[in-house]
Scaffold this motif. Structure first.
Motif, PDB file in Angstrom:
ATOM      1  N   MET A 191      21.234  77.199 -64.048  1.00  0.00           N
ATOM      2  CA  MET A 191      20.288  77.785 -64.742  1.00  0.00           C
ATOM      3  C   MET A 191      20.128  79.345 -64.179  1.00  0.00           C
ATOM      4  O   MET A 191      19.908  80.230 -65.054  1.00  0.00           O
ATOM      5  CB  MET A 191      18.970  76.947 -64.928  1.00  0.00           C
ATOM      6  N   PHE A 192      19.855  79.299 -63.185  1.00  0.00           N
ATOM      7  CA  PHE A 192      19.554  80.427 -62.138  1.00  0.00           C
ATOM      8  C   PHE A 192      20.735  81.683 -62.598  1.00  0.00           C
ATOM      9  O   PHE A 192      20.429  82.784 -62.937  1.00  0.00           O
ATOM     10  CB  PHE A 192      19.440  80.369 -60.544  1.00  0.00           C
ATOM     11  N   SER A 193      21.896  81.072 -62.377  1.00  0.00           N
ATOM     12  CA  SER A 193      22.924  82.100 -62.622  1.00  0.00           C
ATOM     13  C   SER A 193      23.047  82.476 -64.336  1.00  0.00           C
ATOM     14  O   SER A 193      23.493  83.589 -64.511  1.00  0.00           O
ATOM     15  CB  SER A 193      24.318  81.249 -62.398  1.00  0.00           C
ATOM     16  N   LEU A 194      22.521  81.607 -65.298  1.00  0.00           N
ATOM     17  CA  LEU A 194      22.395  82.193 -66.436  1.00  0.00           C
ATOM     18  C   LEU A 194      21.454  82.939 -66.677  1.00  0.00           C
ATOM     19  O   LEU A 194      21.395  84.207 -67.568  1.00  0.00           O
ATOM     20  CB  LEU A 194      22.166  80.799 -67.394  1.00  0.00           C
ATOM     21  N   LEU A 195      20.177  82.649 -66.140  1.00  0.00           N
ATOM     22  CA  LEU A 195      18.883  83.576 -66.432  1.00  0.00           C
ATOM     23  C   LEU A 195      19.024  85.107 -65.762  1.00  0.00           C
ATOM     24  O   LEU A 195      18.378  85.769 -65.868  1.00  0.00           O
ATOM     25  CB  LEU A 195      17.976  82.800 -65.646  1.00  0.00           C
ATOM     26  N   VAL A 196      19.783  85.228 -64.394  1.00  0.00           N
ATOM     27  CA  VAL A 196      19.658  86.233 -63.741  1.00  0.00           C
ATOM     28  C   VAL A 196      21.205  87.044 -63.859  1.00  0.00           C
ATOM     29  O   VAL A 196      21.956  86.887 -62.899  1.00  0.00           O
ATOM     30  CB  VAL A 196      19.354  85.983 -62.273  1.00  0.00           C
ATOM     31  N   PRO A 197      21.376  87.698 -64.994  1.00  0.00           N
ATOM     32  CA  PRO A 197      22.561  88.558 -65.020  1.00  0.00           C
ATOM     33  C   PRO A 197      22.411  89.699 -64.024  1.00  0.00           C
ATOM     34  O   PRO A 197      21.185  90.470 -63.708  1.00  0.00           O
ATOM     35  CB  PRO A 197      22.447  89.222 -66.384  1.00  0.00           C
ATOM     36  N   ARG A 198      23.238  89.869 -63.331  1.00  0.00           N
ATOM     37  CA  ARG A 198      23.284  91.038 -62.133  1.00  0.00           C
ATOM     38  C   ARG A 198      23.581  92.428 -63.037  1.00  0.00           C
ATOM     39  O   ARG A 198      24.231  92.556 -64.016  1.00  0.00           O
ATOM     40  CB  ARG A 198      24.498  90.897 -61.279  1.00  0.00           C
ATOM     41  N   SER A 199      22.957  93.463 -62.388  1.00  0.00           N
ATOM     42  CA  SER A 199      23.162  94.605 -63.201  1.00  0.00           C
ATOM     43  C   SER A 199      24.758  95.024 -63.241  1.00  0.00           C
ATOM     44  O   SER A 199      25.216  94.670 -62.190  1.00  0.00           O
ATOM     45  CB  SER A 199      22.228  95.554 -62.461  1.00  0.00           C
TER      46      SER A 199
END
Lengths: 199, 199
Positions: A191-199
């Motif tokens: 879920m974190f990796s979906l929620l937090v797209p890197r710039s």
């Protein structure tokens, strides 16, 4: 650590009482446990326990503070090492998931404590407010540094990350197909990796 | 609906008892309320209440089932109308957020019910298992139809969506800067839009 005799040194005895109280509150909630029962689990008398903690409320608050400090320390250390608040949350969740009694205790006590008259109400409000403020600040720093996309509202994302942690902990106990602690942390990570797209 | 007299017709009386029990369990949890107190809030005797519900456990189960059926019906109707499980979850959360006593009750009872001996333990395990299975199925359908990216694990995403719902409900009561029900559903909506990239 000695168990079942009356002569453990003070600090070891206190730690034993805190460990037994964690197990007991995790099993039956704050209201479902007596000081007598916790004392018996430690092999000491009610008076012996009250020598270390003046009341069940004092015991609860000592235990919550100890837990909160340990979590906070692990969070800050992992954040400093990795620069990632997501890794830091995961480290705390992993540490707690390895001890289901602690997760059960926190899950139940936080929900009980939504009542304003609960002895831990102010404590939990303080903890949730602090965690949310700190996390939002870290996310804003990341946006300034360009490591988190600027379009995400850091206030909402901080709320969402904390909600995922709490909601998945509840599912550890309420899904009959038996979600393991490992699957739970795996889901949190996904879920974190979906929620937090890197710039 | 008549309140405070002993002669409300059966169905109206039952609804009144369920409403007062929701308020009471939301305020003090299942263990913190007596049948006597709920009866008094309805303006009837303990015996009068037990004529409608044979025990406090029966009353709890009737109330949870009624709530679960209402939520389930709203979920299915919104899903059928919109084709979106995210809109369907949001509709349920919005309906419940408009009645904080219900959200408080569910938040507390679900956490209490992680204990295997709690009277609602099997009920909550059943509900969580069913919701997760249904949601996962809907997400898999969306992936087949190409309306949800195929790289997301539907099992994990279903867990995450349910966790967000539960975790944000807890924050309604435990954030001292006072998150409103409206902000909570706004956050849920924002998290959904981050979690669910369209194909």
């Amino acid at each position: 650590m000695s168990t079942g005799n009356g002569y453990a040194p003070g600090r070891a005895r206190q730690q034993q009482i805190l460990a037994e109280a964690t197990r007991a509150f995790g099993r039956a909630g704050f209201d479902g446990v007596t000081v007598q029962e916790i004392a018996e689990a430690c092999g000491i008398s009610r008076q012996g326990l009250l020598h270390h903690f003046a009341s069940k409320e004092d015991l609860l608050m000592a235990l919550l503070r100890q837990r909160d400090e340990a979590d906070e320390e692990l969070f800050r250390r992992t954040l400093a090492d990795s620069g990632s608040p997501f890794r830091a949350i995961l480290a705390v969740v992993r540490a707690n998931a390895a001890a289901p009694a602690i997760t059960a205790m926190f899950t139940q006590l936080a929900a009980e404590a939504i009542r304003p008259e609960h002895p831990a109400h102010d404590f939990f409000r303080g903890v949730y407010t602090r965690i949310h403020t700190d996390l939002r600040g870290t996310l804003m720093d990341m946006q300034r540094e360009g490591t988190l996309v600027a379009s995400i509202d850091p206030d909402q994302l901080a709320s969402g990350l904390i909600a995922l942690r709490d909601g998945l902990a509840l599912q550890l106990f309420l899904r009959s197909e038996g979600q393991s602690a490992e699957e739970m942390t795996g889901t949190l990570e996904a879920m974190f990796s979906l929620l937090v797209p890197r710039s």
